[in-house]
Design a protein around this motif. Structure first.
Motif, PDB file in Angstrom:
ATOM      1  N   GLU A 134       0.842  -1.197   0.000  1.00  0.00           N
ATOM      2  CA  GLU A 134       0.000   0.000   0.000  1.00  0.00           C
ATOM      3  C   GLU A 134       0.877   1.248   0.000  1.00  0.00           C
ATOM      4  O   GLU A 134       1.935   1.299   0.632  1.00  0.00           O
ATOM      5  CB  GLU A 134      -0.930   0.014   1.215  1.00  0.00           C
ATOM      6  CG  GLU A 134      -1.995  -1.067   1.192  1.00  0.00           C
ATOM      7  CD  GLU A 134      -2.986  -0.915   2.326  1.00  0.00           C
ATOM      8  OE1 GLU A 134      -2.747  -0.063   3.214  1.00  0.00           O
ATOM      9  OE2 GLU A 134      -3.999  -1.649   2.334  1.00  0.00           O
ATOM     10  N   TYR A 135       0.377   2.274  -0.744  1.00  0.00           N
ATOM     11  CA  TYR A 135       1.053   3.558  -0.804  1.00  0.00           C
ATOM     12  C   TYR A 135       0.030   4.662  -0.576  1.00  0.00           C
ATOM     13  O   TYR A 135      -1.133   4.533  -0.980  1.00  0.00           O
ATOM     14  CB  TYR A 135       1.736   3.752  -2.162  1.00  0.00           C
ATOM     15  CG  TYR A 135       2.892   2.808  -2.408  1.00  0.00           C
ATOM     16  CD1 TYR A 135       4.167   3.146  -2.009  1.00  0.00           C
ATOM     17  CD2 TYR A 135       2.692   1.571  -3.028  1.00  0.00           C
ATOM     18  CE1 TYR A 135       5.241   2.294  -2.236  1.00  0.00           C
ATOM     19  CE2 TYR A 135       3.750   0.709  -3.247  1.00  0.00           C
ATOM     20  CZ  TYR A 135       5.026   1.078  -2.861  1.00  0.00           C
ATOM     21  OH  TYR A 135       6.070   0.223  -3.076  1.00  0.00           O
ATOM     22  N   GLU A 136       0.486   5.713   0.031  1.00  0.00           N
ATOM     23  CA  GLU A 136      -0.396   6.856   0.248  1.00  0.00           C
ATOM     24  C   GLU A 136       0.137   8.043  -0.546  1.00  0.00           C
ATOM     25  O   GLU A 136       1.285   8.466  -0.379  1.00  0.00           O
ATOM     26  CB  GLU A 136      -0.469   7.223   1.736  1.00  0.00           C
ATOM     27  CG  GLU A 136      -1.480   8.330   2.018  1.00  0.00           C
ATOM     28  CD  GLU A 136      -1.665   8.581   3.490  1.00  0.00           C
ATOM     29  OE1 GLU A 136      -1.898   9.743   3.860  1.00  0.00           O
ATOM     30  OE2 GLU A 136      -1.578   7.601   4.276  1.00  0.00           O
ATOM     31  N   ILE A 137      -0.708   8.562  -1.446  1.00  0.00           N
ATOM     32  CA  ILE A 137      -0.338   9.702  -2.290  1.00  0.00           C
ATOM     33  C   ILE A 137      -1.429  10.758  -2.153  1.00  0.00           C
ATOM     34  O   ILE A 137      -2.598  10.491  -2.471  1.00  0.00           O
ATOM     35  CB  ILE A 137      -0.184   9.278  -3.762  1.00  0.00           C
ATOM     36  CG1 ILE A 137       0.873   8.172  -3.883  1.00  0.00           C
ATOM     37  CG2 ILE A 137       0.214  10.488  -4.624  1.00  0.00           C
ATOM     38  CD1 ILE A 137       1.028   7.632  -5.283  1.00  0.00           C
ATOM     39  N   HIS A 138      -1.042  11.948  -1.670  1.00  0.00           N
ATOM     40  CA  HIS A 138      -1.991  13.060  -1.490  1.00  0.00           C
ATOM     41  C   HIS A 138      -3.210  12.631  -0.675  1.00  0.00           C
ATOM     42  O   HIS A 138      -4.359  12.963  -1.016  1.00  0.00           O
ATOM     43  CB  HIS A 138      -2.440  13.613  -2.845  1.00  0.00           C
ATOM     44  CG  HIS A 138      -1.310  14.129  -3.690  1.00  0.00           C
ATOM     45  ND1 HIS A 138      -0.468  15.135  -3.273  1.00  0.00           N
ATOM     46  CD2 HIS A 138      -0.884  13.752  -4.927  1.00  0.00           C
ATOM     47  CE1 HIS A 138       0.431  15.375  -4.223  1.00  0.00           C
ATOM     48  NE2 HIS A 138       0.212  14.542  -5.237  1.00  0.00           N
ATOM     49  N   GLY A 139      -2.959  11.869   0.357  1.00  0.00           N
ATOM     50  CA  GLY A 139      -4.038  11.478   1.247  1.00  0.00           C
ATOM     51  C   GLY A 139      -4.834  10.281   0.779  1.00  0.00           C
ATOM     52  O   GLY A 139      -5.736   9.831   1.496  1.00  0.00           O
ATOM     53  N   GLN A 140      -4.539   9.754  -0.410  1.00  0.00           N
ATOM     54  CA  GLN A 140      -5.247   8.585  -0.916  1.00  0.00           C
ATOM     55  C   GLN A 140      -4.360   7.356  -0.802  1.00  0.00           C
ATOM     56  O   GLN A 140      -3.149   7.417  -1.061  1.00  0.00           O
ATOM     57  CB  GLN A 140      -5.660   8.779  -2.378  1.00  0.00           C
ATOM     58  CG  GLN A 140      -6.839   9.741  -2.564  1.00  0.00           C
ATOM     59  CD  GLN A 140      -7.268   9.764  -4.021  1.00  0.00           C
ATOM     60  OE1 GLN A 140      -6.558  10.257  -4.894  1.00  0.00           O
ATOM     61  NE2 GLN A 140      -8.451   9.232  -4.277  1.00  0.00           N
ATOM     62  N   THR A 141      -4.970   6.235  -0.461  1.00  0.00           N
ATOM     63  CA  THR A 141      -4.233   4.980  -0.318  1.00  0.00           C
ATOM     64  C   THR A 141      -4.416   4.125  -1.577  1.00  0.00           C
ATOM     65  O   THR A 141      -5.541   3.906  -2.038  1.00  0.00           O
ATOM     66  CB  THR A 141      -4.726   4.200   0.909  1.00  0.00           C
ATOM     67  OG1 THR A 141      -4.540   5.009   2.078  1.00  0.00           O
ATOM     68  CG2 THR A 141      -3.938   2.899   1.068  1.00  0.00           C
ATOM     69  N   PHE A 142      -3.301   3.667  -2.135  1.00  0.00           N
ATOM     70  CA  PHE A 142      -3.321   2.836  -3.334  1.00  0.00           C
ATOM     71  C   PHE A 142      -2.606   1.526  -3.051  1.00  0.00           C
ATOM     72  O   PHE A 142      -1.660   1.476  -2.264  1.00  0.00           O
ATOM     73  CB  PHE A 142      -2.628   3.554  -4.502  1.00  0.00           C
ATOM     74  CG  PHE A 142      -3.257   4.861  -4.887  1.00  0.00           C
ATOM     75  CD1 PHE A 142      -4.382   4.894  -5.684  1.00  0.00           C
ATOM     76  CD2 PHE A 142      -2.713   6.060  -4.434  1.00  0.00           C
ATOM     77  CE1 PHE A 142      -4.959   6.099  -6.040  1.00  0.00           C
ATOM     78  CE2 PHE A 142      -3.286   7.274  -4.780  1.00  0.00           C
ATOM     79  CZ  PHE A 142      -4.407   7.291  -5.587  1.00  0.00           C
TER      80      PHE A 142
END
Length: 491
Positions: free
Chosen positions: A161-169
């Motif tokens: 999991e990665y978090e980019i600009h407050g979103q988790t992908f």
């Protein structure tokens, strides 16, 4: 308008059009290797050089169309399927990069020597270039199939999991490269795809050769081409039956819902029947008008007629609902065509051994048109594999009774693409591909009508000799008529 449905239709349309060409070029490349080898060991028999030159031109045309139509799909991964690309980028990207670096450059580099090196390099060098082009095409298919088979039976990865600009992908990242490459379905899928390509290429060559024989044109060239292609088609068709059984067994183990859809098996049952054909009805949860062999599916999958085969009633809760009707019909269409090809090639081989093949005009006419079901069988195989795994674009793995690592098709869609944009691109692609298809047919027909170039030192062709004689008679008759008219005018 449903943007998911339109995006799926767009990708299906573009990839099915593209898939007309790669199997064809792979199959023809094997024929070219055969002709090049015969040219190498029989240098005085110039008919092999004539045949190799003709089929090389046909190969070049199809290779060009395959390259042009294949570029589009790579852009679609970013425009329509950005979430999917983000999820599988580490896996899919490495396979596509390897295909471009190690396979496409090999194939396209030696293609220049193959197409334009006839009078510039020696026979051995030209044959080496032919082999390299064939290996490049096959090697290219290796990486594409690896990428696709990983989506069917994913291994050698972990989800992070990665978090980019407050979103988790989430993203699938490779932890074992060779585990990813040799996932459970890679080898079986490769063999199945290669055999399908060999069959298509062989039937394509037999189609044109049979037409020449029926028209009594380029007879010796057509016989040599037809004979080599028939051997390839016969062996490949028989092997495809073995490969198909292995594929079905693999699907039953790793994608049981797809197997149930392929067979229209709505209920789990012992003595599961093998459906020859029918009409799956999702509302009534049964296959209407089914012609079945009782217990045969249990035998083929487990070697025991009493063995239980899981149906959709048990599998849908975990795997979702695959499109049963389309999967069932595509699968049975592919199998039916395969059985037809086994029967026809074995029969033709029998007549060839008896020396009566070219007297069977009805059989030659069959082979003229048999190239069309060969195309259909390849497309139907793709539909079975891709539609049958829905609603998943990356099929999940069952671990300790729970599904892991899957990605639903609906979750792979780009967040910003609109239905209007996708519909517009479908219309645009339809127009462009229609023009490309017409161009392909016109150029291909022109090359077929022209036929192979005459080769100095080649044995005389009886059909061409008859045509020349008929032409000479017409010219002679015309000259006599003109002379008579001139005499009467003088009088």
């Amino acid at each position: 308008m449903d943007v998911l449905l339109l995006s799926r239709l767009q990708f299906a349309f573009t990839i099915m059009f593209h898939y007309l060409f790669p199997p064809l070029t792979i199959g023809i490349s094997i024929v070219l290797v055969h002709l090049g080898f015969m040219r190498l060991i029989r240098p005085k028999d110039r008919i092999y050089e004539q045949a190799a030159k003709f089929w090389t031109k046909i190969f070049g045309l199809n290779f060009a169309l395959g390259v042009v139509t294949g570029i589009v799909m790579e852009f679609e991964f970013g425009t329509n399927w950005a979430a999917y690309s983000r999820y599988v980028g580490d896996v899919f990207g490495s396979a596509l990069a390897a295909e471009g670096i190690f396979a496409f450059f090999l194939e396209s580099g030696f293609l220049a020597v193959l197409l334009f090196g006839w009078e510039r390099v020696g026979v051995k060098t030209h044959f080496f270039a032919t082999v390299m082009v064939a290996i490049g095409g096959i090697f290219s298919s290796v990486w594409i199939v690896i990428a696709n088979s990983w989506q069917q039976t994913p291994t050698g990865f972990e989800i992070r999991e990665y978090e980019i600009h407050g979103q988790t992908f989430t993203r699938a990242e490779i932890t074992d490269f060779w585990g990813m490459v040799f996932n459970p379905s890679t080898v079986d899928s490769l063999v199945h795809v290669w055999l399908g390509a060999f069959i298509l290429g062989a039937f394509f060559v037999m189609s044109i050769s049979a037409w020449y024989l029926l028209k009594n044109r380029h007879v010796e060239f057509a016989k040599r081409s037809f004979t080599g292609a028939l051997i390839l088609a016969t062996v490949s068709s028989l092997l495809q039956l073995v490969s198909g059984h292995s594929q079905a067994t693999l699907v039953a183990e790793h994608q049981p819902a797809k197997l149930a859809a392929m067979e229209g098996l709505y209920e789990t049952q012992a003595r599961a029947p093998l459906s020859l054909f029918g009409w799956p009805d999702g509302e009534e949860r049964r296959t209407k008008f089914a012609v079945e062999v009782p217990g045969m599916l249990s035998v083929l999958l487990h070697g025991d007629p009493e063995a239980e085969v899981r149906g959709l009633d048990e599998l849908e809760a975990d795997y979702g609902k695959p499109p049963v009707w389309m999967t069932f019909q595509a699968y049975h269409l592919m199998v039916g065509i395969g059985m037809l090809f086994i029967a026809s090639t074995v029969l033709a081989s029998y007549y060839r051994m008896r020396g009566t093949l070219y007297e069977k005009r009805w059989l030659l006419w069959f082979f003229v048109f048999a190239v069309f079901p060969a195309f259909v069988a390849n497309e139907a195989g793709w539909v079975t594999a891709e539609v049958g795994r829905q609603p998943w674009v990356v099929y999940p793995t069952m671990v300790d009774g729970a599904l892991q690592g899957g990605l639903r098709t609906s979750d792979g869609l780009s967040e910003v693409v609109t239905a209007e944009q996708v519909l517009g691109s479908i219309v645009m692609f339809a127009l462009i591909y229609a023009l490309l298809f017409v161009l392909w047919i016109v150029i291909l027909n022109g090359k077929i009508q022209h036929g192979p170039e005459p080769i100095a030192g080649a044995p005389p062709d009886p059909g061409d000799h008859l045509l020349e004689a008929a032409s000479a008679r017409v010219d002679h008759a015309g000259s006599l008529t003109e002379a008579k008219v001139g005499d009467e005018a003088d009088r």
